[in-house]
Design a protein around this motif. Structure first.
Motif, PDB file in Angstrom:
ATOM      1  N   ASP A 186       0.834  -1.216   0.000  1.00  0.00           N
ATOM      2  CA  ASP A 186       0.000   0.000   0.000  1.00  0.00           C
ATOM      3  C   ASP A 186       0.861   1.255   0.000  1.00  0.00           C
ATOM      4  O   ASP A 186       0.601   2.205  -0.746  1.00  0.00           O
ATOM      5  CB  ASP A 186      -0.924   0.011   1.219  1.00  0.00           C
ATOM      6  N   ALA A 187       1.886   1.271   0.845  1.00  0.00           N
ATOM      7  CA  ALA A 187       2.768   2.437   0.943  1.00  0.00           C
ATOM      8  C   ALA A 187       3.519   2.660  -0.361  1.00  0.00           C
ATOM      9  O   ALA A 187       3.655   3.797  -0.829  1.00  0.00           O
ATOM     10  CB  ALA A 187       3.747   2.248   2.100  1.00  0.00           C
ATOM     11  N   ALA A 188       4.009   1.578  -0.963  1.00  0.00           N
ATOM     12  CA  ALA A 188       4.719   1.691  -2.238  1.00  0.00           C
ATOM     13  C   ALA A 188       3.795   2.224  -3.325  1.00  0.00           C
ATOM     14  O   ALA A 188       4.180   3.085  -4.129  1.00  0.00           O
ATOM     15  CB  ALA A 188       5.286   0.328  -2.639  1.00  0.00           C
ATOM     16  N   ALA A 189       2.555   1.735  -3.331  1.00  0.00           N
ATOM     17  CA  ALA A 189       1.596   2.179  -4.344  1.00  0.00           C
ATOM     18  C   ALA A 189       1.292   3.669  -4.193  1.00  0.00           C
ATOM     19  O   ALA A 189       1.192   4.390  -5.192  1.00  0.00           O
ATOM     20  CB  ALA A 189       0.315   1.354  -4.231  1.00  0.00           C
ATOM     21  N   ARG A 190       1.179   4.135  -2.965  1.00  0.00           N
ATOM     22  CA  ARG A 190       0.898   5.566  -2.754  1.00  0.00           C
ATOM     23  C   ARG A 190       2.041   6.424  -3.277  1.00  0.00           C
ATOM     24  O   ARG A 190       1.819   7.459  -3.930  1.00  0.00           O
ATOM     25  CB  ARG A 190       0.654   5.837  -1.270  1.00  0.00           C
ATOM     26  N   ILE A 191       3.269   6.014  -2.986  1.00  0.00           N
ATOM     27  CA  ILE A 191       4.427   6.788  -3.438  1.00  0.00           C
ATOM     28  C   ILE A 191       4.510   6.803  -4.959  1.00  0.00           C
ATOM     29  O   ILE A 191       4.731   7.857  -5.581  1.00  0.00           O
ATOM     30  CB  ILE A 191       5.722   6.209  -2.830  1.00  0.00           C
ATOM     31  N   LEU A 192       4.325   5.661  -5.575  1.00  0.00           N
ATOM     32  CA  LEU A 192       4.429   5.573  -7.026  1.00  0.00           C
ATOM     33  C   LEU A 192       3.296   6.320  -7.720  1.00  0.00           C
ATOM     34  O   LEU A 192       3.500   6.982  -8.743  1.00  0.00           O
ATOM     35  CB  LEU A 192       4.434   4.108  -7.456  1.00  0.00           C
ATOM     36  N   ASP A 193       2.103   6.230  -7.152  1.00  0.00           N
ATOM     37  CA  ASP A 193       0.956   6.892  -7.774  1.00  0.00           C
ATOM     38  C   ASP A 193       1.111   8.409  -7.769  1.00  0.00           C
ATOM     39  O   ASP A 193       0.672   9.094  -8.702  1.00  0.00           O
ATOM     40  CB  ASP A 193      -0.321   6.496  -7.027  1.00  0.00           C
ATOM     41  N   SER A 194       1.754   8.945  -6.727  1.00  0.00           N
ATOM     42  CA  SER A 194       1.909  10.397  -6.626  1.00  0.00           C
ATOM     43  C   SER A 194       3.108  10.925  -7.393  1.00  0.00           C
ATOM     44  O   SER A 194       3.282  12.137  -7.532  1.00  0.00           O
ATOM     45  CB  SER A 194       2.032  10.804  -5.154  1.00  0.00           C
ATOM     46  N   ALA A 195       3.953  10.036  -7.909  1.00  0.00           N
ATOM     47  CA  ALA A 195       5.174  10.446  -8.611  1.00  0.00           C
ATOM     48  C   ALA A 195       4.886  10.822 -10.061  1.00  0.00           C
ATOM     49  O   ALA A 195       3.952  10.317 -10.687  1.00  0.00           O
ATOM     50  CB  ALA A 195       6.198   9.321  -8.559  1.00  0.00           C
ATOM     51  N   THR A 196       5.732  11.699 -10.577  1.00  0.00           N
ATOM     52  CA  THR A 196       5.673  12.053 -11.997  1.00  0.00           C
ATOM     53  C   THR A 196       6.807  11.389 -12.764  1.00  0.00           C
ATOM     54  O   THR A 196       6.617  10.888 -13.878  1.00  0.00           O
ATOM     55  CB  THR A 196       5.751  13.583 -12.180  1.00  0.00           C
ATOM     56  N   THR A 197       8.005  11.382 -12.153  1.00  0.00           N
ATOM     57  CA  THR A 197       9.174  10.770 -12.792  1.00  0.00           C
ATOM     58  C   THR A 197       9.621   9.557 -11.985  1.00  0.00           C
ATOM     59  O   THR A 197       9.827   9.647 -10.777  1.00  0.00           O
ATOM     60  CB  THR A 197      10.324  11.783 -12.911  1.00  0.00           C
ATOM     61  N   ILE A 198       9.775   8.434 -12.664  1.00  0.00           N
ATOM     62  CA  ILE A 198      10.092   7.169 -12.003  1.00  0.00           C
ATOM     63  C   ILE A 198      11.216   6.454 -12.745  1.00  0.00           C
ATOM     64  O   ILE A 198      11.218   6.398 -13.981  1.00  0.00           O
ATOM     65  CB  ILE A 198       8.854   6.247 -11.963  1.00  0.00           C
ATOM     66  N   GLY A 199      12.166   5.933 -12.001  1.00  0.00           N
ATOM     67  CA  GLY A 199      13.216   5.104 -12.581  1.00  0.00           C
ATOM     68  C   GLY A 199      13.254   3.768 -11.864  1.00  0.00           C
ATOM     69  O   GLY A 199      13.087   3.705 -10.642  1.00  0.00           O
ATOM     70  N   THR A 200      13.453   2.709 -12.599  1.00  0.00           N
ATOM     71  CA  THR A 200      13.570   1.384 -11.979  1.00  0.00           C
ATOM     72  C   THR A 200      14.957   0.820 -12.265  1.00  0.00           C
ATOM     73  O   THR A 200      15.513   1.019 -13.344  1.00  0.00           O
ATOM     74  CB  THR A 200      12.499   0.402 -12.499  1.00  0.00           C
ATOM     75  N   LEU A 201      15.501   0.122 -11.280  1.00  0.00           N
ATOM     76  CA  LEU A 201      16.853  -0.410 -11.387  1.00  0.00           C
ATOM     77  C   LEU A 201      16.904  -1.869 -10.961  1.00  0.00           C
ATOM     78  O   LEU A 201      16.354  -2.246  -9.921  1.00  0.00           O
ATOM     79  CB  LEU A 201      17.821   0.390 -10.503  1.00  0.00           C
ATOM     80  N   GLY A 202      17.578  -2.688 -11.765  1.00  0.00           N
ATOM     81  CA  GLY A 202      17.912  -4.037 -11.364  1.00  0.00           C
ATOM     82  C   GLY A 202      19.343  -4.045 -10.865  1.00  0.00           C
ATOM     83  O   GLY A 202      20.075  -3.060 -10.984  1.00  0.00           O
ATOM     84  N   HIS A 203      19.749  -5.166 -10.296  1.00  0.00           N
ATOM     85  CA  HIS A 203      21.121  -5.256  -9.794  1.00  0.00           C
ATOM     86  C   HIS A 203      22.119  -5.408 -10.935  1.00  0.00           C
ATOM     87  O   HIS A 203      21.762  -5.724 -12.078  1.00  0.00           O
ATOM     88  CB  HIS A 203      21.267  -6.400  -8.799  1.00  0.00           C
ATOM     89  N   ILE A 204      23.381  -5.158 -10.649  1.00  0.00           N
ATOM     90  CA  ILE A 204      24.436  -5.308 -11.652  1.00  0.00           C
ATOM     91  C   ILE A 204      24.517  -6.768 -12.078  1.00  0.00           C
ATOM     92  O   ILE A 204      24.231  -7.679 -11.312  1.00  0.00           O
ATOM     93  CB  ILE A 204      25.805  -4.819 -11.108  1.00  0.00           C
ATOM     94  N   GLY A 205      24.897  -6.978 -13.353  1.00  0.00           N
ATOM     95  CA  GLY A 205      24.904  -8.326 -13.882  1.00  0.00           C
ATOM     96  C   GLY A 205      23.534  -8.953 -13.769  1.00  0.00           C
ATOM     97  O   GLY A 205      23.378 -10.046 -13.230  1.00  0.00           O
ATOM     98  N   PRO A 206      22.491  -8.296 -14.285  1.00  0.00           N
ATOM     99  CA  PRO A 206      21.112  -8.695 -13.992  1.00  0.00           C
ATOM    100  C   PRO A 206      20.729 -10.061 -14.557  1.00  0.00           C
ATOM    101  O   PRO A 206      21.152 -10.443 -15.645  1.00  0.00           O
ATOM    102  CB  PRO A 206      20.286  -7.587 -14.648  1.00  0.00           C
TER     103      PRO A 206
END
Length: 329
Positions: A13-33
């Motif tokens: 729920d907390a993650a969804a609230r933060i993401l929903d209110s954001a305008t710019t979002i970046g996602t990252l996987g670990h090195i050597g994904p």
């Protein structure tokens, strides 16, 4: 670490609230994904883009997309050098610590908020919100639940990314982390139009011809320690050079090394630079290889882990044997 179901639901729920209110979002996987890092991070970014957000996905240097993931939709993927700083939110996917983000750790910490989605028991709990469940099959399974909570678009492209993550981390649904919930998620992803046969072919049924030579070299130098029930071998840069293939095209090697009936632990040491070893460990269940990896600053799961080691393969092997012997007592 998020553990209880109620805690996990609160984190989602907390993650969804933060993401929903954001305008710019970046996602990252670990090195050597691997498939889960790529599938979960690309799937979340692609869904965010389709929801009208400005979204990008990447992973730290060396930024080389393994050939068997090139079939996935890459419209939101940017090279590591082009990943922006100062985003509203960075979503770290499948990374047990900020250090696993490598060269993009700084870009992550420059964001206003960090949301962590992960299923590693070794997760350090970094970030503003951590959606972490060690009993989840994959980070992609958790990412799907976050996207569901948000109500963001999930089409065939998004679902295929997430399916890739689930399939990769469950070993095509054969590992013990495959739960009823995992299969329910898989069934729902299929309903979005995932072509499971295509994914299977791309991930498991294709390799450059030079890979055969690398397999021959690596398996040819394999050694069995019958007392410790350990099979080990090493991959060297010369193996790759002679076969004219890249390191990223050798992901399946550890699954061949672990086949020996006489062993229940497998160790693949990748010595691609002088004085440095990247080690992968696999267990059939009796031995906790995550505990071994933690001794050397690494991490992972009970049956699959990895770590980096300063030295030569012979020293790395001796160190692993010493830790393995402690668990055998």
């Amino acid at each position: 670490m998020t553990s209880k179901k109620s805690d996990l639901e609160a984190a989602i729920d907390a993650a969804a609230r933060i993401l929903d209110s954001a305008t710019t979002i970046g996602t990252l996987g670990h090195i050597g994904p691997d498939g889960d890092a790529i599938g979960s991070s690309w799937g979340v970014a692609l869904s965010a883009h389709k929801a009208g957000k400005t979204a990008v996905a990447s992973f730290g240097e060396p930024f080389v997309i393994p050939r068997h993931f090139e079939f996935l939709n890459q419209e939101v993927v940017v090279p590591a050098k082009e990943f922006p700083e100062g985003l509203d939110v960075v979503v770290s996917c499948d990374s047990a610590s900020a250090e696993r983000l490598g060269s993009l750790a700084g870009a992550a910490t420059s964001a206003k908020k960090i949301v962590v989605i992960d299923h590693h028991v070794t997760n350090t709990g970094f970030g503003d919100v951590a959606v972490v469940a060690a009993d989840a099959s994959s980070t992609a399974e958790l990412a799907y639940r976050v996207l569901q909570r948000l109500g963001w678009p999930i089409d065939a492209d998004v679902a295929t990314c997430l399916w890739t993550g689930v399939v990769s981390d469950t070993g095509r649904f054969q590992y013990s982390n495959t739960s009823p919930e995992t299969l329910r998620v898989a069934a729902e992803l299929l309903e979005y139009g995932v072509a499971s046969d295509v994914v299977g072919q791309e991930l498991y049924e294709r390799a450059p011809f030079g890979y055969f030579g690398v397999v021959s070299a690596v398996l040819g130098r394999a050694e069995l320690d019958a007392d410790l029930q350990l099979v080990s071998t090493a991959l060297f840069q010369e193996d790759l050079d002679s076969a004219d293939i890249t390191y990223e095209e050798t992901d399946g090697l550890i699954d061949l090394v672990r086949l020996a009936d006489e062993s229940d632990v497998a160790l693949l040491m990748k010595s691609l630079e002088p004085g440095s070893v990247m080690a992968s460990l696999r267990s059939r269940g009796t031995i906790d290889v995550a505990a071994i990896a933690r001794e050397f600053g690494g991490g992972g799961h009970h049956n699959a882990s990895g770590f980096s080691f300063d030295g030569v393969p012979e020293d790395a092997l001796a160190a692993v044997k010493a830790e393995l012997a402690k668990q055998r007592r």
